[in-house]
Write a protein that holds these residues in place. Structure first.
Motif, mmCIF file in Angstrom:
data_model
loop_
_atom_site.group_PDB
_atom_site.id
_atom_site.type_symbol
_atom_site.label_atom_id
_atom_site.label_comp_id
_atom_site.label_asym_id
_atom_site.label_seq_id
_atom_site.Cartn_x
_atom_site.Cartn_y
_atom_site.Cartn_z
ATOM 1 N N PHE A 23 0.835 -1.213 0.000
ATOM 2 C CA PHE A 23 0.000 0.000 0.000
ATOM 3 C C PHE A 23 0.866 1.259 0.000
ATOM 4 N N ARG A 24 2.065 1.160 0.597
ATOM 5 C CA ARG A 24 2.926 2.322 0.677
ATOM 6 C C ARG A 24 3.266 2.888 -0.684
ATOM 7 N N MET A 25 3.370 2.009 -1.692
ATOM 8 C CA MET A 25 3.594 2.567 -3.029
ATOM 9 C C MET A 25 2.309 2.530 -3.843
ATOM 10 N N GLN A 26 1.184 2.657 -3.162
ATOM 11 C CA GLN A 26 -0.135 2.717 -3.802
ATOM 12 C C GLN A 26 -0.393 1.481 -4.654
ATOM 13 N N LEU A 27 0.159 0.356 -4.199
ATOM 14 C CA LEU A 27 -0.071 -0.908 -4.879
ATOM 15 C C LEU A 27 -0.985 -1.683 -3.937
ATOM 16 N N TYR A 28 -2.226 -1.881 -4.349
ATOM 17 C CA TYR A 28 -3.200 -2.388 -3.389
ATOM 18 C C TYR A 28 -3.281 -3.909 -3.446
ATOM 19 N N ASN A 29 -2.432 -4.553 -2.694
ATOM 20 C CA ASN A 29 -2.438 -6.007 -2.621
ATOM 21 C C ASN A 29 -3.466 -6.435 -1.567
ATOM 22 N N ILE A 30 -4.656 -6.848 -2.050
ATOM 23 C CA ILE A 30 -5.707 -7.293 -1.137
ATOM 24 C C ILE A 30 -5.586 -8.800 -0.964
ATOM 25 N N GLY A 31 -4.543 -9.369 -1.590
ATOM 26 C CA GLY A 31 -4.438 -10.827 -1.642
ATOM 27 C C GLY A 31 -3.725 -11.433 -0.450
ATOM 28 N N GLY B 197 3.923 -17.823 -0.862
ATOM 29 C CA GLY B 197 3.194 -16.562 -0.801
ATOM 30 C C GLY B 197 3.643 -15.613 -1.902
ATOM 31 N N GLY B 198 4.964 -15.551 -2.107
ATOM 32 C CA GLY B 198 5.505 -14.675 -3.138
ATOM 33 C C GLY B 198 5.056 -15.099 -4.517
ATOM 34 N N ALA B 199 5.034 -16.422 -4.753
ATOM 35 C CA ALA B 199 4.639 -16.918 -6.072
ATOM 36 C C ALA B 199 3.170 -16.600 -6.340
ATOM 37 N N TRP B 200 2.324 -16.750 -5.315
ATOM 38 C CA TRP B 200 0.891 -16.470 -5.501
ATOM 39 C C TRP B 200 0.680 -14.977 -5.779
ATOM 40 N N ALA B 201 1.513 -14.136 -5.128
ATOM 41 C CA ALA B 201 1.401 -12.696 -5.355
ATOM 42 C C ALA B 201 1.971 -12.311 -6.714
ATOM 43 N N ALA B 202 2.826 -13.184 -7.266
ATOM 44 C CA ALA B 202 3.431 -12.855 -8.559
ATOM 45 C C ALA B 202 2.376 -12.777 -9.657
ATOM 46 N N ILE B 203 1.270 -13.517 -9.494
ATOM 47 C CA ILE B 203 0.234 -13.502 -10.545
ATOM 48 C C ILE B 203 -0.341 -12.093 -10.700
ATOM 49 N N PRO B 204 -0.940 -11.499 -9.649
ATOM 50 C CA PRO B 204 -1.420 -10.127 -9.829
ATOM 51 C C PRO B 204 -0.292 -9.145 -10.130
ATOM 52 N N VAL C 237 6.667 -5.602 -9.502
ATOM 53 C CA VAL C 237 6.764 -7.052 -9.312
ATOM 54 C C VAL C 237 7.508 -7.369 -8.014
ATOM 55 N N VAL C 238 8.618 -6.674 -7.770
ATOM 56 C CA VAL C 238 9.427 -6.970 -6.578
ATOM 57 C C VAL C 238 8.613 -6.706 -5.309
ATOM 58 N N VAL C 239 7.958 -5.531 -5.260
ATOM 59 C CA VAL C 239 7.254 -5.165 -4.028
ATOM 60 C C VAL C 239 6.069 -6.091 -3.779
ATOM 61 N N MET C 240 5.328 -6.390 -4.840
ATOM 62 C CA MET C 240 4.157 -7.246 -4.682
ATOM 63 C C MET C 240 4.600 -8.638 -4.216
ATOM 64 N N CYS C 241 5.684 -9.172 -4.795
ATOM 65 C CA CYS C 241 6.147 -10.509 -4.408
ATOM 66 C C CYS C 241 6.678 -10.491 -2.975
ATOM 67 N N LEU C 242 7.396 -9.433 -2.608
ATOM 68 C CA LEU C 242 7.877 -9.341 -1.232
ATOM 69 C C LEU C 242 6.697 -9.297 -0.274
ATOM 70 N N SER C 243 5.695 -8.490 -0.651
ATOM 71 C CA SER C 243 4.509 -8.384 0.179
ATOM 72 C C SER C 243 3.853 -9.756 0.346
#
Lengths: 373, 325
Positions: free
Chosen positions: A79-87, A129-136, A258-264
């Motif tokens: 969310f900090r970089m306005q990337l809304y990972n609701i997953g 978790g990172g792999a599942w987040a990699a899709i979005p 991609v990096v931030v979402m996967c880390l998240s």
């Protein structure tokens, strides 16, 4: 009433607003309770007893707090970089699935060293978790697909995977041998050596602090350093505030997304691993899907104003409320009340943002003579 | 022969696509109205659930003849949905809060773990079937006509109401003064303000009406599809509706097409199960279909059209403050 934009946000307000929001939310919840003919004071007394003051309450609160720190950090990171990972919810499930899978596999191989289990489970959880987040993440970076909807839809899919593994198939995760397992669909328990250690603190009447909580503190500290003290973190902040500026400054947007979402996702995945290693020890599809730990992480992150260090105390408070919700669940404490309170806290925090960003003046705008105060 | 035709897989799937698509259609139409005025409301799932629980409560407690009781229930569901939308409207329009986070907060507040489940448990609604439910009407006695009978004529009042809404919203947005004003507010609030349109009032009204539609959409579940109260019974339909508005390029007629497409995906597992087809494939694969297809369609739409931003209101998600123009 007029709103004047503040040039500088006072520091004390950034702490006062979340605390005030909680107070106002408790006040508003009292109306919901009164409207449904419950005694607010009595309900709150029981809630705080079950969450913090009662016998063994703190130990039970840590059970909810630990995963919440992880899912809160997961939401805050993105969310900090306005990337809304609701997953976070689904990424948490996958972390749990992978960690339990690895623990069961190592158990079958006769491994009996707890550190090996812990390291393997953390890595497996992070990867899953990172792999599942990699899709979005990839869809957002390369097809500009709205990550809110894709990450949310994947939560439902991950929930169905849980149900499939334990209820609708004879998978590796399901207990097919024991008597209970044959009469009722159950997850296979991880070996005794794979259960994570916990430490007894004698202060506060004896609190059992699980290893996962320590790990959560470390992740929060590392995240704070990365976001506040490194060039990478600074770039994320710029991308969040103004993607155009970031692009013109030569920052690599796609790669960062991609990096931030996967880390998240990886953080949520470690949360899933810690949840299994510390408390659950097996995949329980209903338990995982009805505790809403991933979604609550969003509330935690927003209330902490996406500050990783603030995530910890907020997770502790909301973890206490979740704990109380489960302990007290019944006719005079209907389930859902805790969700109502969380939603209200979040509303108040959002409304309170206006106080941080704007100065509110009552009265009409009057032209003042030059030099007058 | 007619019976055989009407019992064929194709006719059944189309008829159930309409049944399962109707809640999606209502919710998507509501979201479309809010978004056309520039307000993104991600709380659809929460508003639907509150609509579902309050509509169901109304049917159980109002009593009276079926028709009146159901009409009252729809009214209650609409008001409940609008009340939820009011919270969002106040936060994002008056207080200029972040629309995404506020919408998520609304879903958490009202959703499966929040107010809807609190009300359901506190009023003890679970476990009993609805006193009255919307039933197929068999319009003009054509319900058993070949092919079109089950699909078009043997549907409930909710379906016909949704068609009327599609038509009304289509005409409203394209042919009436207020409708054109809404579009101006969503595209360029500053110009609309300069034209003398009350941006705040338009945004409030459309967000609230949007919430009312979501409430009715939720009631479709508790009063027709299920028809009883189960916590979280919408199962993500609100989110699919948010996505539908994007697929439909913010057009009501395309919302109808999209809603029935996703209605068909939702109906598929039940039909396959009743026929015993593909029984080797786990049920979860088919239950996951609407969620997976939402992602697939969203990717297809966003890679081509998003570059040109077909239909998306230019000011969507941006708070309007006159002094910061």
């Amino acid at each position: 009433v007029r709103f004047e934009r503040r040039l500088e946000q006072p520091r004390w307000l950034t702490a006062a607003v979340p605390i005030g929001s909680i107070a106002v939310a408790f006040f508003l919840t009292a109306f919901v309770l009164l409207a449904t003919r419950h005694d607010p004071l009595d309900t709150y007394r029981r809630l705080f007893d079950a969450a913090f003051f009662g016998n063994g309450a703190l130990t039970a609160t840590l059970v909810f707090c630990t995963p919440l720190v992880f899912t809160g950090l997961c939401a805050a990171a993105a969310f900090r970089m306005q990337l809304y990972n609701i997953g976070g919810e689904g990424q948490f499930y996958w972390g749990a699935i992978a960690a339990v899978g690895v623990a069961l596999y190592l158990g079958d191989r006769g491994v009996d060293s707890t550190p090996v289990y812990v390291i393997a489970m953390v890595l497996a959880g992070a990867l899953a978790g990172g792999a599942w987040a990699a899709i979005p993440a990839l869809l957002r970076a390369f097809a500009k697909t709205n990550e809110i909807i894709t990450s949310l839809m994947l939560n439902y899919v991950a929930g169905l995977v849980l149900t499939y593994l334990i209820i609708d198939s004879q998978s590796y995760w399901r207990d097919l041998d024991s008597f209970e397992g044959q009469t009722f669909p159950l997850g296979k328990s991880i070996p005794e050596e794979a259960k994570w250690p916990a430490w007894m603190l004698d202060q506060l009447g004896g609190v059992l602090v699980p290893l996962g909580f320590g790990l959560a503190l470390v992740v929060a500290a590392v995240m704070w350093i990365v976001y506040w003290r490194t060039r990478f973190g600074y770039e994320l902040q710029v991308i969040g505030d103004s993607p155009r500026t970031a692009r013109f400054a030569g920052m690599r947007l796609r790669r960062k997304i991609v990096v931030v979402m996967c880390l998240s996702g990886a953080i949520a995945g470690v949360g899933g691993a810690a949840y299994e290693g510390d408390f659950a020890y097996q995949i329980d599809p209903t338990g995982l899907q009805t505790s809403f730990l991933g979604y609550t992480g969003i509330v935690v992150a927003a209330l902490a104003r996406y500050n990783p260090l603030a995530v910890v105390p907020v997770a502790f408070l909301l973890g206490g409320m979740l704990n109380a919700g489960f302990t007290l669940q019944g006719a005079d404490f209907p389930s859902g009340l805790v969700g109502v309170m969380q939603g209200l806290i979040l509303f108040c925090a959002l409304g309170g943002e206006v106080l941080v960003r704007y100065r509110i003046r009552l009265g009409r705008l009057v032209a003042r003579p030059e030099g007058a105060s | 022969v007619i019976a055989a035709v009407n019992d064929s897989f194709l006719v059944l799937i189309l008829a159930s696509a309409v049944l399962y698509g109707t809640p999606l259609l209502f919710a998507a139409l509501g979201e479309l109205l809010a978004e056309r005025s520039g307000v993104l409301n991600l709380g659809v799932e929460g508003m639907m659930l509150v609509g579902a629980v309050s509509g169901f409560w109304a049917v159980q407690s109002v009593g009276g003849a079926g028709g009146i009781s159901l009409a009252a229930a729809l009214g209650v569901a609409a008001v409940a949905g609008a009340a939820m939308a009011l919270i969002h409207a106040f936060l994002v329009i008056t207080l200029r809060a972040n629309q995404i986070v506020s919408g998520l907060a609304l879903t958490i507040f009202a959703g499966a773990a929040g107010l809807s489940s609190y009300l359901g448990n506190d009023l003890d609604l679970a476990g009993a079937p609805a006193e009255h439910a919307f039933r197929p009407l068999d319009v003009f006695g054509l319900g058993s006509a070949p092919v079109v009978g089950p699909i078009v004529f043997d549907q409930s009042a909710l379906v016909y109401l949704s068609w009327a809404c599609v038509l009304a919203i289509g005409v409203y947005l394209a042919r009436t003064r207020p409708g054109l004003n809404v579009r101006a507010v969503g595209e360029s609030p500053a110009s609309a303000d300069a034209m003398g349109i009350d941006v705040t009032a338009y945004r409030y009204v459309h967000t609230l009406v949007g919430g009312a539609f979501a409430g009715v959409g939720g009631a479709c579940f508790s009063l027709q599809i299920t028809p009883q109260w189960v916590g979280g019974l919408t199962g993500g339909a609100g989110w699919i509706a948010v996505a539908l508005v994007i697929f439909a390029f913010w057009r009501p007629d395309l919302c109808l097409v999209g809603a029935y497409l996703f209605g068909a995906y939702s109906a598929l597992p039940f039909l396959l199960q009743s026929r015993g087809w593909l029984s080797g494939v786990p049920d979860e694969v088919f239950i996951a279909l609407p969620y997976v297809m939402t992602i697939v369609v969203l990717v297809a739409v966003s890679s081509g059209a998003a570059k040109r931003r077909i239909g998306a209101p230019a000011a969507l998600g941006v708070p309007y403050a006159r002094e910061e123009r």
